[in-house]
Every structure is written in structure tokens, then in C-alpha cells.
Design an enzyme around this catalytic site. Sequence first.
Site, PDB file in Angstrom:
ATOM      1  CE  LYS A 144     -15.991   0.676   1.172  1.00 34.86           C
ATOM      2  NZ  LYS A 144     -15.625  -0.365   1.365  1.00 34.86           N
ATOM      3  CB  THR A 197     -18.755  -2.323   1.700  1.00 27.29           C
ATOM      4  OG1 THR A 197     -18.071  -2.051   0.745  1.00 27.29           O
ATOM      5  CG2 THR A 197     -17.547  -2.852   2.226  1.00 27.29           C
TER       6      THR A 197
HETATM    7  O1  LIG Z   1     -13.510  -1.590  -0.760  1.00 21.20           O
HETATM    8  C1  LIG Z   1     -13.433  -2.487  -0.902  1.00 21.20           C
HETATM    9  C2  LIG Z   1     -14.778  -2.316  -1.360  1.00 21.20           C
HETATM   10  O2  LIG Z   1     -14.719  -1.699  -2.612  1.00 21.20           O
HETATM   11  C3  LIG Z   1     -13.415  -3.605   0.058  1.00 21.20           C
HETATM   12  O3  LIG Z   1     -14.476  -4.047   1.090  1.00 21.20           O
HETATM   13  P1  LIG Z   1     -13.240  -4.334   2.070  1.00 21.20           P
HETATM   14  O4  LIG Z   1     -12.731  -3.583   3.016  1.00 21.20           O
HETATM   15  O5  LIG Z   1     -14.906  -4.139   4.038  1.00 21.20           O
HETATM   16  O6  LIG Z   1     -13.222  -6.250   2.070  1.00 21.20           O
END
Ligand SMILES: O=C(CO)COP(=O)(O)O
Length: 326
Positions: free
Chosen positions: A190, A247
Site C-alpha cells: 500500500k 494511505t
Molecule cells: O502506515 C501508515 C498508516 O497506516 C502510515 O502511512 P505513511 O507512512 O504513508 O505516513
Amino acid sequence: MAALQSVAVIGAGAWGTALATVAARAGRSVTLWARNAEHAARIASSRDNPRLPGVRLAPEIVVTSDLALAARAEMLLIATPAQHLRGAVNMLASHLARPVPIVACAKGIEHGTHKFMTDVIAEAAPHAQPAILSGPSFADDVARGLPTAVTLAASDETLASALVQALGSPTFRPYHSTDIRGVEIGGAAKNVLAIAVGIAVGRKLGASAQAALTTRGFAELARLGRALGARRETLTGLSGLGDLILTCSGPQSRNFALGLALGRGEQPPAGKLAEGEFTAPVLIELAASQNIELPVSEAVAAILSGRSTIDAAISGLMTRPFKAEE
Ligand SMILES: O=C(CO)COP(=O)(O)O
Ligand SMILES: NC(=O)C1=CN([C@@H]2O[C@H](COP(=O)(O)OP(=O)(O)OC[C@H]3O[C@@H](n4cnc5c(N)ncnc54)[C@H](OP(=O)(O)O)[C@@H]3O)[C@@H](O)[C@H]2O)C=CC1
């Protein structure tokens, strides 16, 4: 299985700090380990971590750089970046005299080996009981006590349930699972897909493109997941579709924010960890080894490595042969 009373979090970044707060709220006795002694002392006295500004650490959380002290806990959470997880568990292993649950909280795949986080734990600490925690959960939201739900998987269901009992509270709701691989694939993939969606938004391609990329991104995540034996309900659950939706939703995600900057032709935010940047090349290598096509992830890897411009990548995705939806 006896209730787990003490928790140590290895890695005092944004996520490690949020997880220490979660464990304290759940009533556990908590140790937060930072690799840098000065950093640990500063957090211990100020009760504030610059990596998660504005969140006050509960007084009962012990902050230390003494790994032997942290290793005494009945369960360990590893919250370093994915590419540093092996190093952290290697150091920890020499302090572990008994089988102890070690929960991977990083999202990624190891460079070179193509190994997922629980496999790395099993190799680096052979007596550990590996588990994985993943799902839609921004550190800031979690630390502030906003309602969050995640998946927590271990191969032994009794262990997974005990870990859930140890961390769960009225604001943090883990669901237990035994599908470790399914949970790991969602968390790793993701981040790469969120970079793609950020690029599309930065390029002002419109809300329809954002929805299409997120959906076709999910098709990729699910295709790879099925090939590697993940369960359907895991892929459509919190750690798969749930985390992808979060995300890909906006710049609170560092991966989305990286894509957004690239799409706008701006400098990416400095000093912010975007795991998708590290996962993209290894994700497509892993997929290639399984003969799985991941066109969106491949486009992200090509853009990040400079092998493609953004415009060429968009055009490449839109002019692929028409096919049945799966
Ligand atoms: O894993 C995350 C939310 O579940 C954090 O996402 P980011 O690392 O893109 O900030
Ligand atoms: N932030 C979030 O919202 C979420 C993050 N995650 C995942 O958690 C992982 C960590 O992310 P996050 O906390 O945000 O990142 P940060 O950049 O905030 O923090 C990373 C931390 O890891 C420490 N660290 C780096 N290398 C090592 C090492 N070799 N040994 C020990 N500690 C090390 C750093 O120490 P130092 O301070 O000394 O540099 C830093 O404290 C990532 O895989 C991320 O995908 C998962 C869910 C949510």
C-alpha cells in the site's frame, strides 16, 4: 496462555512512540527503547518526542537506550524502519534468554533477500515467536487516542489473541489473525501504491483518476497476495484494503506526500520516512519472481529510479492493452 503484562517498543520514532502510548493505555508496563542515549534521555525528561511532536508521553513509560532492560519485557514491538529491522533484532537476540513474542510493526520487504518482516525476525532471533501488527493507523491519530482498528497476526491463534488482549483498549482495537503473510503484503504494497496516487493528485489528474488508481492498485495488491497464499479476507480487511484507503486518501500519509511533491515537480518533504520508496524496487522484483504483473507499482519504481518520467508512466499505464477486469 498467561496474560502479557509488560511491553517494550524498539525504535522511538513516530510509530514506536505512538505504540508505547497504546500499550500504556491498555494498562501494560511499558519501556520505549531509543538507539541514541542522548535522544532517550531528552525524551525521558521532556516527555515529548520531536518525531511525534505535541504528544505527551505518559509518566509511567520508561524511556531508555539500555537494550538489556528493554529485552526483559514479555512482548517486544519492533518499530524501526523496515530496512533496519534485521539489525535491531540481531542486537536484541543476544539479550533474549527465552522464547518471546516479537511483533513487527514496520511495513516493508527486506532488500536483497525479498523477505517479509516476520521472516527476518525468525532468522535473526530463532527463539522468538514472530507476529505482525498492521492496518490503517497514523501515529499521530493513534497517539492522540482517536479510534483506530488494526490487524495483529501470529501463526498461533492463541498467541495472536494474547497479543490483542495486551494492546487493545477502548480506543485501539486490534483484530487477531493467523494470516501473517496476508497482513505483511498489504502493509508493504500500500505504501508504493500511495506514492502513485499522490503523484496523480499532484499532477491534478482529477478525482476519477485517484479512485481508478486506488482500485487498480488494490487489484495489484490482491493479485500478489493471492500468489503468495494470502487469505481473501485479509486482503480486503484492515491491513489490506483498509490501509490502502487511508494511505491513498491525502498528505497526512508520508508516502502520499512524497508522490504529491513528485507530481507537482517539487522537492519531496525532507527527513520524512516514506517506506514505499524503499519497497518499490523489491516489490517488483518479488512480483517478477512470481510472474505477477504490477503495472502501477512498476511505474512508481521506474519514476523513483529515474527510468521513466511521470508523463511517460501515465501514458504507459493508460495505453496498456484493454483487458477483462479481475
Ligand atoms: O502506515 C501508515 C498508516 O497506516 C502510515 O502511512 P505513511 O507512512 O504513508 O505516513
Ligand atoms: N508513522 C506512522 O504513522 C506509522 C508508521 N509505521 C511504520 O513504522 C515504521 C517506522 O516508522 P516511523 O516510526 O514513522 O519512522 P520515524 O522516521 O518516525 O522513526 C524511525 C525510528 O527508527 C529509529 N531507527 C532507525 N534505524 C534504527 C536502527 N538501526 N535501530 C534502531 N532504531 C532505528 C530512528 O532512530 P533515530 O531517531 O535515532 O533516527 C527513529 O526513531 C515504518 O516501517 C513505518 O511504515 C506503521 C504504521 C504507522
